[in-house]
Design a protein around this motif. Structure first.
Motif, PDB file in Angstrom:
ATOM      1  N   UNK A   1      -1.574 -12.304   4.068  1.00  0.00           N
ATOM      2  CA  UNK A   1      -1.893 -13.321   3.059  1.00  0.00           C
ATOM      3  C   UNK A   1      -3.123 -12.919   2.246  1.00  0.00           C
ATOM      4  N   UNK A   2      -4.085 -12.298   2.930  1.00  0.00           N
ATOM      5  CA  UNK A   2      -5.295 -11.855   2.212  1.00  0.00           C
ATOM      6  C   UNK A   2      -4.933 -10.846   1.127  1.00  0.00           C
ATOM      7  N   UNK A   3      -4.025  -9.914   1.446  1.00  0.00           N
ATOM      8  CA  UNK A   3      -3.634  -8.903   0.454  1.00  0.00           C
ATOM      9  C   UNK A   3      -2.903  -9.571  -0.713  1.00  0.00           C
TER      10      UNK A   3
ATOM     11  N   UNK B   1      -0.486  -2.720  -7.104  1.00  0.00           N
ATOM     12  CA  UNK B   1      -0.044  -1.367  -6.750  1.00  0.00           C
ATOM     13  C   UNK B   1       0.770  -1.416  -5.458  1.00  0.00           C
ATOM     14  N   UNK B   2       1.945  -0.717  -5.437  1.00  0.00           N
ATOM     15  CA  UNK B   2       2.820  -0.820  -4.257  1.00  0.00           C
ATOM     16  C   UNK B   2       2.217  -0.274  -2.966  1.00  0.00           C
ATOM     17  N   UNK B   3       1.222   0.578  -3.062  1.00  0.00           N
ATOM     18  CA  UNK B   3       0.575   1.023  -1.815  1.00  0.00           C
ATOM     19  C   UNK B   3      -0.022  -0.164  -1.055  1.00  0.00           C
ATOM     20  N   UNK B   4      -0.392  -1.200  -1.805  1.00  0.00           N
ATOM     21  CA  UNK B   4      -0.993  -2.387  -1.188  1.00  0.00           C
ATOM     22  C   UNK B   4       0.025  -3.504  -0.971  1.00  0.00           C
ATOM     23  N   UNK B   5       1.145  -3.453  -1.738  1.00  0.00           N
ATOM     24  CA  UNK B   5       2.040  -4.611  -1.758  1.00  0.00           C
ATOM     25  C   UNK B   5       3.411  -4.353  -1.138  1.00  0.00           C
ATOM     26  N   UNK B   6       3.803  -3.092  -0.995  1.00  0.00           N
ATOM     27  CA  UNK B   6       5.166  -2.753  -0.558  1.00  0.00           C
ATOM     28  C   UNK B   6       5.076  -1.889   0.697  1.00  0.00           C
TER      29      UNK B   6
ATOM     30  N   UNK C   1      -9.456  -1.514  -1.063  1.00  0.00           N
ATOM     31  CA  UNK C   1     -10.858  -1.216  -0.752  1.00  0.00           C
ATOM     32  C   UNK C   1     -11.787  -2.304  -1.247  1.00  0.00           C
ATOM     33  N   UNK C   2     -11.430  -2.886  -2.396  1.00  0.00           N
ATOM     34  CA  UNK C   2     -12.301  -3.928  -2.934  1.00  0.00           C
ATOM     35  C   UNK C   2     -12.150  -5.241  -2.167  1.00  0.00           C
ATOM     36  N   UNK C   3     -11.031  -5.384  -1.440  1.00  0.00           N
ATOM     37  CA  UNK C   3     -10.898  -6.577  -0.581  1.00  0.00           C
ATOM     38  C   UNK C   3     -11.876  -6.459   0.589  1.00  0.00           C
ATOM     39  N   UNK C   4     -11.855  -5.307   1.252  1.00  0.00           N
ATOM     40  CA  UNK C   4     -12.809  -5.172   2.364  1.00  0.00           C
ATOM     41  C   UNK C   4     -14.244  -5.229   1.835  1.00  0.00           C
ATOM     42  N   UNK C   5     -14.459  -4.700   0.632  1.00  0.00           N
ATOM     43  CA  UNK C   5     -15.812  -4.745   0.065  1.00  0.00           C
ATOM     44  C   UNK C   5     -16.250  -6.171  -0.257  1.00  0.00           C
TER      45      UNK C   5
ATOM     46  N   UNK D   1      -8.833   3.928   5.438  1.00  0.00           N
ATOM     47  CA  UNK D   1      -8.141   2.711   5.011  1.00  0.00           C
ATOM     48  C   UNK D   1      -8.061   1.673   6.133  1.00  0.00           C
ATOM     49  N   UNK D   2      -8.019   0.423   5.744  1.00  0.00           N
ATOM     50  CA  UNK D   2      -7.765  -0.667   6.688  1.00  0.00           C
ATOM     51  C   UNK D   2      -6.325  -1.129   6.513  1.00  0.00           C
ATOM     52  N   UNK D   3      -5.788  -1.761   7.560  1.00  0.00           N
ATOM     53  CA  UNK D   3      -4.393  -2.206   7.552  1.00  0.00           C
ATOM     54  C   UNK D   3      -4.295  -3.646   8.029  1.00  0.00           C
ATOM     55  N   UNK D   4      -3.169  -4.267   7.707  1.00  0.00           N
ATOM     56  CA  UNK D   4      -2.914  -5.642   8.140  1.00  0.00           C
ATOM     57  C   UNK D   4      -2.970  -5.684   9.666  1.00  0.00           C
ATOM     58  N   UNK D   5      -3.655  -6.673  10.190  1.00  0.00           N
ATOM     59  CA  UNK D   5      -3.806  -6.800  11.641  1.00  0.00           C
ATOM     60  C   UNK D   5      -5.087  -6.166  12.173  1.00  0.00           C
TER      61      UNK D   5
END
Lengths: 81, 139
Positions: free
Chosen positions: B24-26, B37-42, B58-62, B90-94
């Protein structure tokens, strides 16, 4: 140290923080003369100078500065203390 | 929310908090930023690119560095002046991220603190590190 030597040392610090590689600093240079030397950049300049010379400035001392030459003279005074 | 006054701030003062990254955060960040961008969404696209799944922006974690300043160091009267971030992994869901920061410099004249901050994942790997400058407003 003389004021001119300090100003020469300040030049790369100002150029880096203000992102103006060709900046030429003179004793008479003021914030109004330099694009991008705003209040936030001023704080960054002061912090960088404090770290470079391992000195601390009081707000009152900074408020009395009129130009780069005054800053250089304040640094000389701090280093001699 | 912390509410530090200037005399209470000192070199070495630190803060830490944890964040569990959710899908949900993403989705919310994509909607907010417009970066889809699909790297983040798909998930399938990210896997086809060699990643274990959707990459966290990256800007989400930032954005957690914003929380560090606004809620912890210095908290209520803080105002972010600048952030320099280096992304390391990189960070991942979970992922369960630990965000921490420590005051390393105080400028008394303009009441600005410098904070060295870091985000680690649950395996202790560095996701990013940052140098943060924040002011403490008069109150």
């Amino acid at each position: 140290m003389h004021s001119a030597e300090i100003i020469a040392e300040l030049q790369p610090i100002f150029a880096d923080i203000l992102d103006l590689p060709d900046l030429q600093l003179f004793a008479a240079t003021t914030a109004a003369d330099v694009e991008g030397w705003d209040s936030l950049a001023h704080i960054n300049l002061v912090v960088a100078i404090e770290k470079r010379y391992k000195v601390k400035f009081a707000l009152g001392e900074l408020q009395e500065l009129k130009n780069v030459g005054d800053m250089a003279n304040l640094i000389i005074k701090k280093l001699a203390a | 929310m912390n509410d530090y006054n200037w005399p209470e701030l000192a070199v070495g003062l630190g803060a830490t908090f944890e964040v569990l990254v959710t899908a949900q955060m993403l989705d919310d960040f994509a909607a907010l930023s417009g970066d889809c961008n699909p790297l983040h969404m798909d998930d399938a696209f990210a896997r086809s690119a060699g990643f274990p799944g959707r990459l966290v922006f990256g800007m989400l974690t930032s954005s957690f560095y914003s929380r560090l300043v606004g809620m912890y160091l210095p908290g209520k009267h803080g105002l972010l002046h600048g952030v320099e971030v280096e992304f390391k992994k990189p960070a991942h869901i979970g992922d369960r991220l630990t965000v921490s920061g420590e005051v390393v410099y105080l400028n008394d004249a303009y009441r600005q603190i410098e904070v060295k901050a870091r985000i680690l994942n649950q395996r202790g790997e560095t996701v990013s590190k940052a140098t943060i400058r924040a002011g403490l407003r008069e109150h």
